[in-house]
Design a protein around this motif. Structure first.
Motif, PDB file in Angstrom:
ATOM      1  N   VAL A  89      -8.950  -3.253  -4.651  1.00  0.00           N
ATOM      2  CA  VAL A  89      -8.665  -4.544  -4.034  1.00  0.00           C
ATOM      3  C   VAL A  89      -9.009  -4.501  -2.560  1.00  0.00           C
ATOM      4  O   VAL A  89      -9.046  -3.440  -1.938  1.00  0.00           O
ATOM      5  CB  VAL A  89      -7.183  -4.952  -4.214  1.00  0.00           C
ATOM      6  N   ASP A  90      -9.248  -5.694  -1.993  1.00  0.00           N
ATOM      7  CA  ASP A  90      -9.471  -5.787  -0.554  1.00  0.00           C
ATOM      8  C   ASP A  90      -8.127  -5.979   0.139  1.00  0.00           C
ATOM      9  O   ASP A  90      -7.070  -5.947  -0.503  1.00  0.00           O
ATOM     10  CB  ASP A  90     -10.465  -6.904  -0.229  1.00  0.00           C
TER      11      ASP A  90
ATOM     12  N   GLN B 217      -5.054   4.632  -2.714  1.00  0.00           N
ATOM     13  CA  GLN B 217      -6.060   5.417  -2.013  1.00  0.00           C
ATOM     14  C   GLN B 217      -6.886   4.457  -1.157  1.00  0.00           C
ATOM     15  O   GLN B 217      -7.478   3.508  -1.675  1.00  0.00           O
ATOM     16  CB  GLN B 217      -6.964   6.138  -3.012  1.00  0.00           C
ATOM     17  N   ALA B 218      -6.903   4.699   0.156  1.00  0.00           N
ATOM     18  CA  ALA B 218      -7.767   3.911   1.042  1.00  0.00           C
ATOM     19  C   ALA B 218      -9.188   4.418   0.852  1.00  0.00           C
ATOM     20  O   ALA B 218      -9.432   5.623   0.849  1.00  0.00           O
ATOM     21  CB  ALA B 218      -7.325   4.076   2.494  1.00  0.00           C
TER      22      ALA B 218
ATOM     23  N   TRP C 209       0.819  -1.212   0.000  1.00  0.00           N
ATOM     24  CA  TRP C 209       0.000   0.000   0.000  1.00  0.00           C
ATOM     25  C   TRP C 209       0.853   1.262   0.000  1.00  0.00           C
ATOM     26  O   TRP C 209       0.347   2.350   0.186  1.00  0.00           O
ATOM     27  CB  TRP C 209      -0.961   0.001   1.191  1.00  0.00           C
ATOM     28  N   LEU C 210       2.156   1.154  -0.214  1.00  0.00           N
ATOM     29  CA  LEU C 210       3.038   2.313  -0.279  1.00  0.00           C
ATOM     30  C   LEU C 210       3.371   2.646  -1.727  1.00  0.00           C
ATOM     31  O   LEU C 210       3.641   1.751  -2.540  1.00  0.00           O
ATOM     32  CB  LEU C 210       4.346   2.037   0.468  1.00  0.00           C
ATOM     33  N   LEU C 211       3.373   3.937  -2.040  1.00  0.00           N
ATOM     34  CA  LEU C 211       3.773   4.363  -3.381  1.00  0.00           C
ATOM     35  C   LEU C 211       5.174   3.868  -3.683  1.00  0.00           C
ATOM     36  O   LEU C 211       6.058   3.906  -2.820  1.00  0.00           O
ATOM     37  CB  LEU C 211       3.740   5.887  -3.477  1.00  0.00           C
TER      38      LEU C 211
ATOM     39  N   TYR D 258      -8.802  -0.748  -1.143  1.00  0.00           N
ATOM     40  CA  TYR D 258      -7.849   0.229  -1.645  1.00  0.00           C
ATOM     41  C   TYR D 258      -7.985   0.365  -3.155  1.00  0.00           C
ATOM     42  O   TYR D 258      -8.189  -0.623  -3.854  1.00  0.00           O
ATOM     43  CB  TYR D 258      -6.415  -0.215  -1.316  1.00  0.00           C
ATOM     44  N   ARG D 259      -7.852   1.573  -3.628  1.00  0.00           N
ATOM     45  CA  ARG D 259      -7.817   1.837  -5.071  1.00  0.00           C
ATOM     46  C   ARG D 259      -6.350   1.949  -5.446  1.00  0.00           C
ATOM     47  O   ARG D 259      -5.627   2.779  -4.902  1.00  0.00           O
ATOM     48  CB  ARG D 259      -8.558   3.132  -5.376  1.00  0.00           C
TER      49      ARG D 259
END
Length: 147
Positions: free
Chosen positions: A126-127, A88-89, A65-67, A97-98
């Motif tokens: 995604v979940d 994006q949460a 989830w990190l760029l 998350y997008r």
């Protein structure tokens, strides 16, 4: 040959070993914990658990989830390696998350033999397990992250 997939944390690797032991136990082939650790090391391309342990060290766990994170998975059944360009949460859907992913190599999203359509950048939701709710006609998620 070592995998280019980011390595999980030590706790994640030990959890994989516990699940592997449970699976072997359920199939009537019990193995010891040290053997399970060695098998996990081999899956990641390391000669033994100590070498894998040293490679992982005490760094924080892999976080897709990190760029800029590197991820691997399947998109419409096709394998990919990608860089996370956007995260994006979704507050309306906790635990979702997008993501915007840029594939290293374009993925052919058409299974028909007469033509192809390649995608290199995709947006998806995604979940927490890294899977989309949307599925293909055979029931497989459109996108599945591996970790």
């Amino acid at each position: 040959m070592r995998l280019s997939t980011p390595l999980p944390s030590l706790e994640g690797l030990k959890d994989q070993a516990r699940r592997l032991r449970a699976r072997f136990e359920a199939e009537g082939q019990p193995i010891g914990h040290s053997r399970a650790l060695e098998l996990i090391a081999a899956q990641y391309g390391y000669r033994d658990w100590n070498t894998l342990h040293a490679a992982v060290g005490n760094r924080p766990p892999f976080d897709p989830w990190l760029l800029g994170s590197r991820v691997r998975g399947h998109y419409l059944g096709q394998p990919f390696d990608a860089k996370v360009l956007g995260v994006q949460a979704l507050t309306a859907q906790p635990g979702h998350y997008r993501l915007t992913l840029h594939f290293d190599e374009p993925v052919d999203v058409v299974t028909f033999e007469s033509f192809s359509a390649f995608r290199q950048r995709v947006n998806c939701t995604v979940d927490a397990t890294g899977r989309t709710a949307a599925k293909t006609s055979d029931g497989r998620p459109h996108l599945e992250l591996e970790w």
